[in-house]
Design a protein around this motif. Sequence first.
Motif, PDB file in Angstrom:
ATOM      1  N   MET A  26       0.847  -1.175   0.000  1.00  0.00           N
ATOM      2  CA  MET A  26       0.000   0.000   0.000  1.00  0.00           C
ATOM      3  C   MET A  26       0.882   1.223   0.000  1.00  0.00           C
ATOM      4  O   MET A  26       2.028   1.178   0.436  1.00  0.00           O
ATOM      5  CB  MET A  26      -0.941   0.015   1.205  1.00  0.00           C
ATOM      6  N   THR A  27       0.347   2.301  -0.529  1.00  0.00           N
ATOM      7  CA  THR A  27       1.074   3.562  -0.507  1.00  0.00           C
ATOM      8  C   THR A  27       0.085   4.710  -0.617  1.00  0.00           C
ATOM      9  O   THR A  27      -0.998   4.555  -1.185  1.00  0.00           O
ATOM     10  CB  THR A  27       2.128   3.631  -1.647  1.00  0.00           C
ATOM     11  N   MET A  28       0.476   5.820  -0.079  1.00  0.00           N
ATOM     12  CA  MET A  28      -0.282   7.062  -0.246  1.00  0.00           C
ATOM     13  C   MET A  28       0.396   7.939  -1.303  1.00  0.00           C
ATOM     14  O   MET A  28      -0.118   8.975  -1.669  1.00  0.00           O
ATOM     15  CB  MET A  28      -0.372   7.829   1.085  1.00  0.00           C
ATOM     16  N   ARG A  29       1.568   7.488  -1.782  1.00  0.00           N
ATOM     17  CA  ARG A  29       2.295   8.191  -2.849  1.00  0.00           C
ATOM     18  C   ARG A  29       1.855   7.623  -4.193  1.00  0.00           C
ATOM     19  O   ARG A  29       1.105   6.666  -4.254  1.00  0.00           O
ATOM     20  CB  ARG A  29       3.792   7.982  -2.692  1.00  0.00           C
ATOM     21  N   GLU A  60      -5.382   4.562   7.889  1.00  0.00           N
ATOM     22  CA  GLU A  60      -5.812   3.440   8.732  1.00  0.00           C
ATOM     23  C   GLU A  60      -6.628   2.434   7.921  1.00  0.00           C
ATOM     24  O   GLU A  60      -6.428   1.221   8.039  1.00  0.00           O
ATOM     25  CB  GLU A  60      -6.633   3.937   9.929  1.00  0.00           C
ATOM     26  N   ASP A  61      -7.540   2.936   7.087  1.00  0.00           N
ATOM     27  CA  ASP A  61      -8.336   2.040   6.248  1.00  0.00           C
ATOM     28  C   ASP A  61      -7.462   1.347   5.211  1.00  0.00           C
ATOM     29  O   ASP A  61      -7.636   0.164   4.912  1.00  0.00           O
ATOM     30  CB  ASP A  61      -9.470   2.793   5.551  1.00  0.00           C
ATOM     31  N   LEU A  62      -6.499   2.070   4.655  1.00  0.00           N
ATOM     32  CA  LEU A  62      -5.602   1.485   3.663  1.00  0.00           C
ATOM     33  C   LEU A  62      -4.764   0.365   4.283  1.00  0.00           C
ATOM     34  O   LEU A  62      -4.568  -0.684   3.661  1.00  0.00           O
ATOM     35  CB  LEU A  62      -4.710   2.580   3.067  1.00  0.00           C
ATOM     36  N   PHE A 112      -9.138  -9.286  -3.787  1.00  0.00           N
ATOM     37  CA  PHE A 112      -9.144  -9.253  -2.322  1.00  0.00           C
ATOM     38  C   PHE A 112      -9.257  -7.816  -1.801  1.00  0.00           C
ATOM     39  O   PHE A 112      -9.935  -7.564  -0.800  1.00  0.00           O
ATOM     40  CB  PHE A 112      -7.906  -9.939  -1.757  1.00  0.00           C
ATOM     41  N   ALA A 113      -8.614  -6.868  -2.487  1.00  0.00           N
ATOM     42  CA  ALA A 113      -8.712  -5.464  -2.067  1.00  0.00           C
ATOM     43  C   ALA A 113     -10.155  -4.971  -2.197  1.00  0.00           C
ATOM     44  O   ALA A 113     -10.666  -4.298  -1.295  1.00  0.00           O
ATOM     45  CB  ALA A 113      -7.768  -4.597  -2.901  1.00  0.00           C
ATOM     46  N   ILE A 114     -10.799  -5.324  -3.292  1.00  0.00           N
ATOM     47  CA  ILE A 114     -12.198  -4.914  -3.489  1.00  0.00           C
ATOM     48  C   ILE A 114     -13.097  -5.536  -2.432  1.00  0.00           C
ATOM     49  O   ILE A 114     -13.995  -4.873  -1.896  1.00  0.00           O
ATOM     50  CB  ILE A 114     -12.663  -5.250  -4.919  1.00  0.00           C
ATOM     51  N   GLU A 115     -12.863  -6.805  -2.097  1.00  0.00           N
ATOM     52  CA  GLU A 115     -13.638  -7.449  -1.026  1.00  0.00           C
ATOM     53  C   GLU A 115     -13.521  -6.652   0.270  1.00  0.00           C
ATOM     54  O   GLU A 115     -14.523  -6.399   0.945  1.00  0.00           O
ATOM     55  CB  GLU A 115     -13.144  -8.880  -0.783  1.00  0.00           C
ATOM     56  N   ALA A 116     -12.299  -6.276   0.632  1.00  0.00           N
ATOM     57  CA  ALA A 116     -12.081  -5.530   1.876  1.00  0.00           C
ATOM     58  C   ALA A 116     -12.759  -4.166   1.821  1.00  0.00           C
ATOM     59  O   ALA A 116     -13.400  -3.740   2.786  1.00  0.00           O
ATOM     60  CB  ALA A 116     -10.580  -5.367   2.132  1.00  0.00           C
ATOM     61  N   LEU A 117     -12.614  -3.489   0.693  1.00  0.00           N
ATOM     62  CA  LEU A 117     -13.223  -2.165   0.553  1.00  0.00           C
ATOM     63  C   LEU A 117     -14.743  -2.233   0.629  1.00  0.00           C
ATOM     64  O   LEU A 117     -15.381  -1.401   1.294  1.00  0.00           O
ATOM     65  CB  LEU A 117     -12.764  -1.520  -0.754  1.00  0.00           C
ATOM     66  N   HIS A 118     -15.331  -3.224  -0.012  1.00  0.00           N
ATOM     67  CA  HIS A 118     -16.785  -3.403   0.091  1.00  0.00           C
ATOM     68  C   HIS A 118     -17.187  -3.707   1.533  1.00  0.00           C
ATOM     69  O   HIS A 118     -18.198  -3.189   2.028  1.00  0.00           O
ATOM     70  CB  HIS A 118     -17.257  -4.512  -0.839  1.00  0.00           C
ATOM     71  N   PHE A 119     -16.420  -4.549   2.201  1.00  0.00           N
ATOM     72  CA  PHE A 119     -16.685  -4.882   3.600  1.00  0.00           C
ATOM     73  C   PHE A 119     -16.731  -3.616   4.459  1.00  0.00           C
ATOM     74  O   PHE A 119     -17.564  -3.494   5.361  1.00  0.00           O
ATOM     75  CB  PHE A 119     -15.608  -5.839   4.120  1.00  0.00           C
ATOM     76  N   MET A 120     -15.861  -2.656   4.148  1.00  0.00           N
ATOM     77  CA  MET A 120     -15.785  -1.417   4.928  1.00  0.00           C
ATOM     78  C   MET A 120     -16.778  -0.363   4.458  1.00  0.00           C
ATOM     79  O   MET A 120     -16.853   0.719   5.037  1.00  0.00           O
ATOM     80  CB  MET A 120     -14.364  -0.849   4.878  1.00  0.00           C
TER      81      MET A 120
END
Length: 133
Positions: A26-29, A60-62, A112-120
Amino acid sequence: MNKNYGYIYNGNYVNQRTYGVTKIGMTMRSPASRRASIEASSGHKFRMAKYIRIENITKEDLLFVESWVRRSMAQVDGLTYDAQSNDHFTFTIIHGEKYDQFANFADLTMQFAIEALHFMGYTDDRMKIKCCK
């Protein structure tokens, strides 16, 4: 309102012949900046395969999404989690299929990232998947 973005990415160290290494992170850059940083610190050619850009996500979410992806990838048959590196997975390269394997792991990372994002509670309009060249 200014938009800020976070990214979950997948990439590979492309110079392996027997055992491949796929990396999630993950990155914010910008993803290009992160790729350059990985190459500089590792001394290896790193090819970023795909990333998902998430609009207005907190760090935190990332971090949660990255953890979800890491846990999910660790359960994929054929991948071995490298606990020392924290975000690398190794796999046996199948002759003639290395780049297909890289593509499959990149697709799984995005899934997997989309699953987590949908979960949140994140909606698809806040996400965009990009393929890297």
